[in-house]
Design an enzyme around this catalytic site. Structure first.
Site, mmCIF file in Angstrom:
data_model
loop_
_atom_site.group_PDB
_atom_site.id
_atom_site.type_symbol
_atom_site.label_atom_id
_atom_site.label_comp_id
_atom_site.label_asym_id
_atom_site.label_seq_id
_atom_site.Cartn_x
_atom_site.Cartn_y
_atom_site.Cartn_z
ATOM 1 N N LYS A 195 0.842 -1.197 0.000
ATOM 2 C CA LYS A 195 0.000 0.000 0.000
ATOM 3 C C LYS A 195 0.877 1.246 0.000
ATOM 4 O O LYS A 195 1.466 1.613 1.008
ATOM 5 C CB LYS A 195 -0.935 0.059 1.210
ATOM 6 C CG LYS A 195 -2.016 1.126 0.980
ATOM 7 C CD LYS A 195 -2.582 1.735 2.230
ATOM 8 C CE LYS A 195 -1.724 2.789 2.853
ATOM 9 N NZ LYS A 195 -1.566 4.025 2.078
ATOM 10 N N GLU A 270 9.871 0.722 10.423
ATOM 11 C CA GLU A 270 10.910 1.745 10.236
ATOM 12 C C GLU A 270 10.236 3.070 10.517
ATOM 13 O O GLU A 270 9.415 3.533 9.717
ATOM 14 C CB GLU A 270 11.431 1.740 8.791
ATOM 15 C CG GLU A 270 12.088 0.463 8.350
ATOM 16 C CD GLU A 270 13.375 0.165 9.070
ATOM 17 O OE1 GLU A 270 13.957 1.082 9.703
ATOM 18 O OE2 GLU A 270 13.805 -0.997 9.026
ATOM 19 N N CYS A 304 13.775 10.129 7.254
ATOM 20 C CA CYS A 304 13.739 9.682 8.648
ATOM 21 C C CYS A 304 15.133 9.683 9.279
ATOM 22 O O CYS A 304 15.264 9.899 10.475
ATOM 23 C CB CYS A 304 13.099 8.314 8.750
ATOM 24 S SG CYS A 304 13.731 7.143 7.555
ATOM 25 N N GLU A 401 10.269 14.944 15.616
ATOM 26 C CA GLU A 401 10.620 14.833 14.196
ATOM 27 C C GLU A 401 9.814 15.876 13.418
ATOM 28 O O GLU A 401 8.586 15.859 13.409
ATOM 29 C CB GLU A 401 10.299 13.423 13.685
ATOM 30 C CG GLU A 401 10.762 13.215 12.262
ATOM 31 C CD GLU A 401 10.504 11.802 11.751
ATOM 32 O OE1 GLU A 401 9.357 11.340 11.798
ATOM 33 O OE2 GLU A 401 11.469 11.169 11.299
#
Ligand code: NAI
Ligand code: MG
Length: 497
Positions: A195, A270, A304, A401
């Site tokens: 997906k 992840e 990331c 983040e």
């Protein structure tokens, strides 16, 4: 009058636009491109222009059911399950060759759909071919073991595929994410339902078309564009899925874990990062500074593993802050296809607003704004490079983040202080240290709690190097030998002789 031939960038862009303009983008299920059961579609935009690129079929539960059934059928079929490892190697090498032959087109589609500059998209698409080749080599090396025994028995293990793997990927480097996920799963003999992210799914569709052209058995890969809470959650919860691999935000990663309890499917994650990039006074500052800027500005910071906390030894803090800001100021934002563009837009208006709210939070918390902070004038979700210095590691901008081109420069005293502050984060994906002192370099990388470390570089990748997170940056590893374990399971066998 002669007309100049188009530049390679223009030619790739024209090719990508022609592909985007073709027939509707649909779901790949069991080797067929089909509409969603509901008939629904959604829009995908070009973040640099805010204009519609095309509409895409929107998968939901019923489509997930069909794709999982197709993936199961393909997993059990001898055409895939009984394929020799060497044939599997050749199958992956054929995909690698296909991808390599379409790098400019894949890069241009990515650039239009995600907004990343063409140079960045080209590097990502180029890496994909190598990733398929890397995993092609593994097919014949997924080894079991023999276990010592007293001679009256033979004990051995088999490493077997997990089965149907659901894979959910984000929008930040989609063609790379799809390639990693497909290659890793397929080399171990699994089948896949992928997906892609709703914000940038076109290269996953094009990649799947290219893979279809290589005669992979139908249903080995299935692709379901759609939204997270519907298609994504249906995949994570599905009783017919044996493993879910997720890349994205830590918050959604936790939800995926909860959803996966339905049948205790295997899970790898992840997730986010807030990487410390530690520069000692004895470092090669020219290299350290250029790389520090590249890591927080590359892909507009939507990475990331980006080095978003730049720890600089106190004695050189002001000099480094000054030089980082002037280098970052050369990262020109603009048309992703222009040769002099280094910085593209963020993926969406929502992401831009999110990044802006962090820039505001940084200013409110008393960090010094050394570069950026000016709103973009014109279309596109652009945010220019933004540098805060004299940041305290506990501040919100240093802990969360941001996923934008925003850097926190944080002073530190000595080795112990750098390690202490570097590890003061809920994340642990990557980290780097810059020093000419070889003992210090190794001591610091050992002490930093992260899954991928660099010494005197940042962000360079090799598919043979495992990637994944300590702490809340994830579960399991991609790449390297570790990733073969993540897509197989051990069966142990005793034979009474
Ligand atoms: P997200 O985590 O919502 O999206 C990533 C993928 O997860 C997409 O394919 C999405 O459709 C899917 N998803 C969303 N909700 C789901 C659910 N309930 N079940 C299953 N799948 C679901 O990330 P988003 O909202 O686009 O970005 C927000 C923040 O997340 C970013 O600012 C960044 O900090 C972080 N992020 C981190 C990434 C990474 O690689 N570590 C990648 C993307 C986002
Ligand atoms: Mg898009």
């Amino acid at each position: 009058m002669t007309v100049a031939p188009p530049s390679p960038a223009e030619a790739a862009r024209a090719q990508a636009i022609a592909w985007i303009g073709q027939a509707p983008k649909r779901l790949l299920i069991g080797g067929q491109w089909v509409d969603a059961v509901s008939g629904k579609t959604f829009e995908t935009l070009n973040p640099a222009t805010e204009q519609l690129l095309c509409r895409v079929a929107e998968a939901e539960q019923a489509d997930v059911d069909a794709a999982v059934a197709a993936a199961r059928k393909a997993f059990e079929a001898p055409s895939w399950s009984a394929m020799s490892p060497h044939s599997r190697t050749r199958a992956l090498l054929r995909i690698a060759d296909k991808v390599e032959a379409h790098i400019p087109e894949l890069a241009a589609i990515e650039s239009l759909d995600n907004g990343m500059p063409l140079w960045y998209a080209t590097a990502a698409a180029t890496a994909c071919a190598d990733i398929f080749r890397y995993y092609a080599g593994w097919c014949s090396k997924v080894l079991g073991t023999t276990i010592p025994s007293d001679g009256s028995t033979l004990i051995y293990t088999l490493r077997e595929p997990l089965g149907v793997c659901g894979q959910i990927i984000p929008w930040n480097v989609p063609v790379l994410m799809a390639s990693i996920k497909f290659a890793n799963a397929l080399c171990c003999g699994n089948t896949v339902v992928l997906k892609p992210a709703e914000l940038a799914c076109l290269t996953s569709i094009r990649l799947a078309e290219l893979i279809q052209e290589t005669d992979l058995p139908p249903g080995v890969i299935n692709v379901l564009p759609g939204f997270g809470p519907t298609a994504g959650a249906a995949l994570a919860q599905h009783l017919g899925v044996d493993k879910i691999a997720f890349t994205g935000s830590t918050a959604v990663g936790k939800q995926v874990v909860r959803d996966a309890t339905s049948n205790l499917k295997k899970v790898t994650l992840e997730l986010g990062g807030k990487a410390p990039n530690v520069v000692f006074a004895d470092a090669d500052l020219d290299k350290a500074i250029a790389t520090a800027v590249k890591t927080f500005c590359g892909n507009s910071g939507q990475v990331c593993s980006a080095g978003t906390r730049l720890f600089v030894q106190e004695s050189i803090h002001d000099e480094v802050a000054e030089r980082v800001a002037s280098e970052a100021a050369t990262w020109k934002a603009g048309d992703p296809f222009a040769a002099d563009t280094k910085l593209g837009p963020l993926i969406s208006a929502r992401q831009r607003d999110r990044v802006w709210s962090y820039i505001g939070a940084g200013q409110e918390s008393g960090a010094a704004l050394r570069l950026g902070g000016k709103a973009w004038n014109g279309p596109g979700y652009f945010v220019e490079p933004t540098v805060f210095d004299n940041v305290k590691n506990g501040m919100k901008i240093a802990q969360e983040e941001i996923f934008g081109p925003v850097l926190s420069i944080i002073p530190f005293k000595d080795e112990d202080d750098a390690v202490l502050q570097g590890n003061e984060t809920t994340y642990g994906l990557s980290a780097a240290v810059w020093t000419r002192d070889v003992s210090r370099a190794h001591k610091v990388v050992k002490a930093l709690k992260a899954g991928r470390l660099w010494i005197n570089t940042f962000g360079e990748a090799d598919p043979a190097m495992a990637f994944g997170g300590y702490k809340q940056s994830g579960w399991g590893r991609e790449f390297g030998a570790e990733s073969i374990e993540a897509y197989t399971q051990a069966k142990s066998v005793m034979v009474r002789l």
